[in-house]
Design a protein around this motif. Structure first.
Motif, PDB file in Angstrom:
ATOM      1  N   LYS A  17      30.722  37.191  32.430  1.00  0.00           N
ATOM      2  CA  LYS A  17      30.970  37.407  33.857  1.00  0.00           C
ATOM      3  C   LYS A  17      29.688  37.156  34.647  1.00  0.00           C
ATOM      4  O   LYS A  17      29.710  36.534  35.701  1.00  0.00           O
ATOM      5  CB  LYS A  17      31.396  38.861  34.112  1.00  0.00           C
ATOM      6  N   ASP A  70      35.881  43.952  39.147  1.00  0.00           N
ATOM      7  CA  ASP A  70      36.938  44.363  38.235  1.00  0.00           C
ATOM      8  C   ASP A  70      37.990  43.266  38.274  1.00  0.00           C
ATOM      9  O   ASP A  70      38.334  42.765  39.345  1.00  0.00           O
ATOM     10  CB  ASP A  70      37.533  45.715  38.643  1.00  0.00           C
ATOM     11  N   SER A  71      38.447  42.880  37.101  1.00  0.00           N
ATOM     12  CA  SER A  71      39.390  41.763  37.078  1.00  0.00           C
ATOM     13  C   SER A  71      40.503  42.039  36.091  1.00  0.00           C
ATOM     14  O   SER A  71      40.413  42.951  35.267  1.00  0.00           O
ATOM     15  CB  SER A  71      38.658  40.465  36.722  1.00  0.00           C
ATOM     16  N   SER A  86      43.940  45.215  31.404  1.00  0.00           N
ATOM     17  CA  SER A  86      43.702  43.957  30.667  1.00  0.00           C
ATOM     18  C   SER A  86      42.681  44.112  29.547  1.00  0.00           C
ATOM     19  O   SER A  86      42.858  43.574  28.455  1.00  0.00           O
ATOM     20  CB  SER A  86      43.243  42.862  31.631  1.00  0.00           C
ATOM     21  N   SER A  87      41.635  44.857  29.821  1.00  0.00           N
ATOM     22  CA  SER A  87      40.590  45.010  28.831  1.00  0.00           C
ATOM     23  C   SER A  87      41.122  45.776  27.610  1.00  0.00           C
ATOM     24  O   SER A  87      40.917  45.365  26.459  1.00  0.00           O
ATOM     25  CB  SER A  87      39.423  45.746  29.471  1.00  0.00           C
ATOM     26  N   LEU A  90      43.533  43.682  25.548  1.00  0.00           N
ATOM     27  CA  LEU A  90      42.843  42.661  24.756  1.00  0.00           C
ATOM     28  C   LEU A  90      42.215  43.256  23.506  1.00  0.00           C
ATOM     29  O   LEU A  90      42.269  42.666  22.427  1.00  0.00           O
ATOM     30  CB  LEU A  90      41.764  41.988  25.616  1.00  0.00           C
ATOM     31  N   PHE A 112      45.267  35.552  37.504  1.00  0.00           N
ATOM     32  CA  PHE A 112      44.080  36.387  37.376  1.00  0.00           C
ATOM     33  C   PHE A 112      43.705  36.865  38.771  1.00  0.00           C
ATOM     34  O   PHE A 112      43.782  36.094  39.734  1.00  0.00           O
ATOM     35  CB  PHE A 112      42.884  35.573  36.879  1.00  0.00           C
ATOM     36  N   PHE A 146      35.917  33.311  27.863  1.00  0.00           N
ATOM     37  CA  PHE A 146      36.057  34.599  27.185  1.00  0.00           C
ATOM     38  C   PHE A 146      37.437  35.179  27.497  1.00  0.00           C
ATOM     39  O   PHE A 146      38.222  34.604  28.259  1.00  0.00           O
ATOM     40  CB  PHE A 146      34.949  35.568  27.631  1.00  0.00           C
ATOM     41  N   GLY A 147      37.699  36.353  26.928  1.00  0.00           N
ATOM     42  CA  GLY A 147      38.914  37.102  27.247  1.00  0.00           C
ATOM     43  C   GLY A 147      40.192  36.279  27.077  1.00  0.00           C
ATOM     44  O   GLY A 147      40.438  35.681  26.025  1.00  0.00           O
ATOM     45  N   TYR A 148      40.976  36.220  28.134  1.00  0.00           N
ATOM     46  CA  TYR A 148      42.274  35.552  28.090  1.00  0.00           C
ATOM     47  C   TYR A 148      42.187  34.048  28.361  1.00  0.00           C
ATOM     48  O   TYR A 148      43.220  33.379  28.468  1.00  0.00           O
ATOM     49  CB  TYR A 148      43.224  36.197  29.115  1.00  0.00           C
ATOM     50  N   ASP A 149      40.982  33.507  28.466  1.00  0.00           N
ATOM     51  CA  ASP A 149      40.841  32.079  28.790  1.00  0.00           C
ATOM     52  C   ASP A 149      41.638  31.152  27.863  1.00  0.00           C
ATOM     53  O   ASP A 149      42.188  30.153  28.333  1.00  0.00           O
ATOM     54  CB  ASP A 149      39.355  31.668  28.789  1.00  0.00           C
ATOM     55  N   LYS A 169      35.967  26.116  35.351  1.00  0.00           N
ATOM     56  CA  LYS A 169      36.239  27.524  35.648  1.00  0.00           C
ATOM     57  C   LYS A 169      35.391  28.022  36.811  1.00  0.00           C
ATOM     58  O   LYS A 169      35.878  28.761  37.672  1.00  0.00           O
ATOM     59  CB  LYS A 169      35.977  28.354  34.381  1.00  0.00           C
ATOM     60  N   HIS A 174      39.453  32.807  39.558  1.00  0.00           N
ATOM     61  CA  HIS A 174      39.504  33.976  40.436  1.00  0.00           C
ATOM     62  C   HIS A 174      38.086  34.469  40.764  1.00  0.00           C
ATOM     63  O   HIS A 174      37.773  34.805  41.895  1.00  0.00           O
ATOM     64  CB  HIS A 174      40.308  35.083  39.744  1.00  0.00           C
ATOM     65  N   ARG A 175      37.216  34.443  39.754  1.00  0.00           N
ATOM     66  CA  ARG A 175      35.831  34.904  39.937  1.00  0.00           C
ATOM     67  C   ARG A 175      35.077  33.941  40.862  1.00  0.00           C
ATOM     68  O   ARG A 175      34.327  34.376  41.747  1.00  0.00           O
ATOM     69  CB  ARG A 175      35.153  34.984  38.551  1.00  0.00           C
TER      70      ARG A 175
END
Ligand code: IMP
Length: 202
Positions: A17, A70-71, A86-87, A90, A112, A146-149, A169, A174-175
């Motif tokens: 992030k 926060d996402s 989400s965290s 995961l 997202f 990372f994450g849900y990518d 990205k 969203h970020r």
């Protein structure tokens, strides 16, 4: 008063992030430094409320201008779940569990959301949000991000965020959208303008 009124400190334990945010802000000549702090995460359906609460607490405690993001991923077929969870989802069921959850649904739409709080010690916060709309892939694909990518395909694309890579990205996520808004807000007020590149604090 903040100990340093010209520096933005991004409080996050997620390096990805931080690097994504920094890459977006550097395009606007805004510097961002990494503050490795645990944030207090309250229970709320609103990412904005969660981010604001955490940022204001850290800003006062540290006497610094603090950024907290926060996402989450919101999947339409399952009522927007996991969203603020989400965290947790995961780390418990993982990507394969998420794919199983929506197996058989024709509607794979998802988005997202990123909510950012920019907090000034004792003086409240400015809030910024960003969205990336798309769908959940049938399989996890790609190794970047990372994450849900690996399971998220943005509208207009055929490949996942993890396949498209960081340059893509950092333009369309969203970020990227939310930090772009923050950057323009700061530029208009002459906050944190600098040539500074990567700096971290442990
Ligand atoms: P939090 O904002 O630190 O609570 O994290 C929210 C969850 O959403 C984490 O599990 C992240 O992996 C996931 N997430 C947030 N942003 C992204 C992203 O840009 N790509 C993939 N997953 C993300």
């Amino acid at each position: 008063m903040p100990s340093d009124s010209s520096t933005l400190w991004f409080a996050t334990s997620n390096r990805n992030k931080f690097h994504e945010a920094q890459s977006v802000l550097s395009r606007y000549g805004i510097s961002l430094r990494h503050l490795r702090r645990q944030k207090t995460e309250i229970q709320s359906r609103s990412l904005t409320t969660i981010a604001r609460f955490a940022a204001e607490k850290i800003a006062v405690k540290e006497s610094r201008i603090v950024v907290v993001e926060d996402s989450g991923l919101f999947v339409e077929a399952i009522g927007g779940f996991p969203g603020p969870f989400s965290s947790y989802v995961l780390t418990t069921i993982g990507l394969s569990g998420m794919l199983r959850l929506i197996h058989g649904f024709r509607n794979r739409s998802a988005y997202f959301q990123a909510a950012i709080a920019l907090s000034f010690p004792g003086s409240g916060s400015a809030m910024f949000t960003g969205y990336a709309r798309g769908r959940i892939s049938k399989k996890a694909r790609g190794s970047q991000g990372f994450g849900y990518d690996p399971i998220f395909i943005r509208n207009g694309a055929t490949r996942t965020f993890a396949e498209m890579g960081l340059e893509y990205k950092n333009r369309y996520s969203h970020r990227a959208v939310a930090f772009g808004k923050l950057a323009r807000w700061c530029r208009a007020r002459g906050i944190a303008r600098s040539e500074t590149t990567i700096t971290t604090e442990s």
